[in-house]
Write a protein that holds these residues in place. Sequence first.
Motif, short mmCIF file in Angstrom:
data_model
loop_
_atom_site.label_atom_id
_atom_site.label_comp_id
_atom_site.label_asym_id
_atom_site.label_seq_id
_atom_site.Cartn_x
_atom_site.Cartn_y
_atom_site.Cartn_z
N LEU A 17 -10.63 -16.21 0.88
CA LEU A 17 -9.81 -17.07 1.94
C LEU A 17 -9.27 -16.08 2.95
N VAL A 18 -8.95 -14.79 2.47
CA VAL A 18 -8.36 -13.59 3.32
C VAL A 18 -9.55 -13.44 4.40
N GLU A 19 -10.62 -12.90 3.74
CA GLU A 19 -11.82 -12.69 4.45
C GLU A 19 -12.23 -13.58 5.84
N ARG A 20 -12.28 -14.97 5.07
CA ARG A 20 -12.68 -15.84 6.17
C ARG A 20 -11.69 -15.99 7.05
N LYS B 197 -1.87 -18.89 1.75
CA LYS B 197 -2.20 -19.61 3.07
C LYS B 197 -1.03 -19.45 3.91
N GLN B 198 0.33 -19.73 3.49
CA GLN B 198 1.32 -19.74 4.44
C GLN B 198 1.36 -18.53 5.36
N GLY B 199 1.09 -17.14 4.39
CA GLY B 199 1.20 -15.79 5.05
C GLY B 199 0.36 -15.64 6.10
N LEU B 200 -1.01 -16.22 5.84
CA LEU B 200 -2.23 -16.00 6.47
C LEU B 200 -2.06 -17.01 8.10
N GLU B 201 -1.37 -18.06 7.88
CA GLU B 201 -1.05 -19.02 9.13
C GLU B 201 -0.09 -18.23 10.01
N ARG B 202 0.99 -17.75 9.25
CA ARG B 202 1.85 -16.97 10.07
C ARG B 202 1.25 -15.88 11.04
N VAL C 121 10.89 -13.87 5.45
CA VAL C 121 9.83 -13.09 5.55
C VAL C 121 8.89 -13.11 4.09
N ILE C 122 7.64 -13.44 4.01
CA ILE C 122 6.93 -13.78 2.84
C ILE C 122 6.40 -12.10 2.56
N PRO C 123 6.89 -11.60 1.33
CA PRO C 123 6.49 -10.02 0.97
C PRO C 123 5.19 -10.02 0.64
N MET C 124 4.29 -9.38 1.30
CA MET C 124 2.84 -9.12 0.75
C MET C 124 2.57 -7.77 0.83
N TRP C 125 3.46 -6.78 0.57
CA TRP C 125 3.19 -5.40 0.57
C TRP C 125 2.96 -4.84 -0.85
N VAL C 126 4.13 -4.20 -1.50
CA VAL C 126 3.80 -3.33 -2.56
C VAL C 126 2.93 -3.99 -3.51
N ALA C 127 2.21 -3.33 -4.29
CA ALA C 127 0.95 -3.64 -5.18
C ALA C 127 1.57 -4.34 -6.51
N ASP C 128 2.57 -5.16 -6.44
CA ASP C 128 2.39 -5.86 -7.74
C ASP C 128 2.13 -7.33 -7.33
N MET C 129 1.71 -8.10 -8.50
CA MET C 129 1.34 -9.68 -8.02
C MET C 129 2.56 -10.67 -8.07
N ASP C 130 2.38 -11.73 -7.76
CA ASP C 130 3.71 -12.71 -7.92
C ASP C 130 3.40 -13.72 -9.05
N GLY D 82 -2.32 1.68 13.08
CA GLY D 82 -2.96 0.68 13.66
C GLY D 82 -3.59 -0.58 12.62
N PHE D 83 -3.41 0.13 11.29
CA PHE D 83 -3.91 -1.08 10.04
C PHE D 83 -2.61 -1.45 9.34
N VAL D 84 -2.84 -2.52 8.62
CA VAL D 84 -1.89 -3.04 7.92
C VAL D 84 -2.38 -3.35 6.51
N ARG D 85 -1.74 -3.36 5.50
CA ARG D 85 -2.47 -3.64 4.33
C ARG D 85 -1.68 -5.01 3.76
N LEU D 86 -2.56 -6.11 3.13
CA LEU D 86 -1.96 -7.20 2.76
C LEU D 86 -2.56 -7.41 0.99
N ASN D 87 -1.15 -7.51 0.37
CA ASN D 87 -1.50 -7.94 -1.05
C ASN D 87 -1.58 -9.25 -1.03
N PHE D 88 -2.78 -9.74 -1.81
CA PHE D 88 -3.31 -11.38 -1.83
C PHE D 88 -3.18 -11.51 -3.28
#
Length: 394
Positions: free
Chosen positions: A312-315, A381-386, A42-51, A367-373
Amino acid sequence: MVDFPDNGNLKTGVIMNYDFESNVDRTQSSSLKWDLYKGRDVIPMWVADMDFQAPPEVLQILQDRIDHGVLGYTLPPKALTEVLIERLLRVYGWSVESNWIVWLPGLVVGLNLACRAVGRSEDEVLVMTPVYPPFLTAPVLSGRRLRTVALVQEQGRYMVDDAALRAAITDRTRLLILCNPHNPVGRAFGREELDRISQTCLEKNVAICSDEVHSDLILDDLQHIPTATLGSDIAAKTMTLMSPSKTFNLPGLNCAFAIIPNSVIRKRFEEVKAGIVPHVNVFGYEAALAAYTQAVLWRQSLLVQLKSNRDLVERTIAQIPGLSMNHVEATYLAWIDARELHQEAPKAFFEKAGVGLSNGADFNGSGFVRLNFGCPEATLKQGLERIQRAVQSL
Ligand SMILES: Cc1ncc(COP(=O)(O)O)c(C=O)c1O
């Protein structure tokens, strides 16, 4: 001292001198974000810190401090206070006095102290939803009553509903906690909007706690406006919370500050803090000073990367039937509307597809989710493809 003009916002034509592409392995570093999914694909894209690694300039200063070797009790460096004051004036035209600054080991601490610093038990604290979950818990943890007022969507933008805000304020309301730029909806509120909110608070004698932790992460050609700069009467009712933690990816170092011009509110804030809240640690101060003075170009490069990730996320989200999102003006967080998927638990649905997002319900946004980019483009890209594949499979 500053290596690049630092006027707050994104510059065009910044040369990318820094590495925002390498995939740093965080799985062995006790990372809150990554350990949640340890051993799972599972690619973690939750809590607000950056990789991304923190700025090399900051890492070097931390290394120097380690080489010094004595890690005793530490005062806030005088140079840091001076740098902050100079920066607040240069970037926002905000003239701050050194004794207005209260150092804190985090913003969430500040939110909770702010709730305790005004009013009495059972008084009301107002927040605008959806919002970062500690806004919802701080009032309750502080013996106050939580009142919420929903942001409204107008032409693809979340806006403050002035009439609803006004109507939500009762004679027990003592504090509004404002999030600007707003997590999770990504708005950088404009002067007129902020002015209307602040005037309502002034009129109704409601203090403001303005959480501005994302203020240095504006991705559009907009200016961050600290609430307290709207006027001296508003400054006198406002506690502003800021930190280099989000911008320079230093949240594990726990260094933040409140700016409280009103001496009565500040005294009360200090009183409720006394003996309970730990001091900021030596590395937090050193990193903050290095970040504000030496990582100016790094921040500009980061903004270029985040802007590209945001686009990229918006597109991508725009091409997925059943998902939608508004334009992200600031932060590295995308607030995605998944209601049309008709999944009872969208977070669990995407988790099963290999992407770990934040649960909208925790923000008062079912009904919403938050994605950390805030991650390398390849990971994003991998997360968005999934996400795309998961929706297609429905
Ligand atoms: C609006 C907001 N405030 C506060 C925080 C957390 O601050 P800290 O880690 O300093 O407690 C976050 C982290 O995501 C945030 O988005």
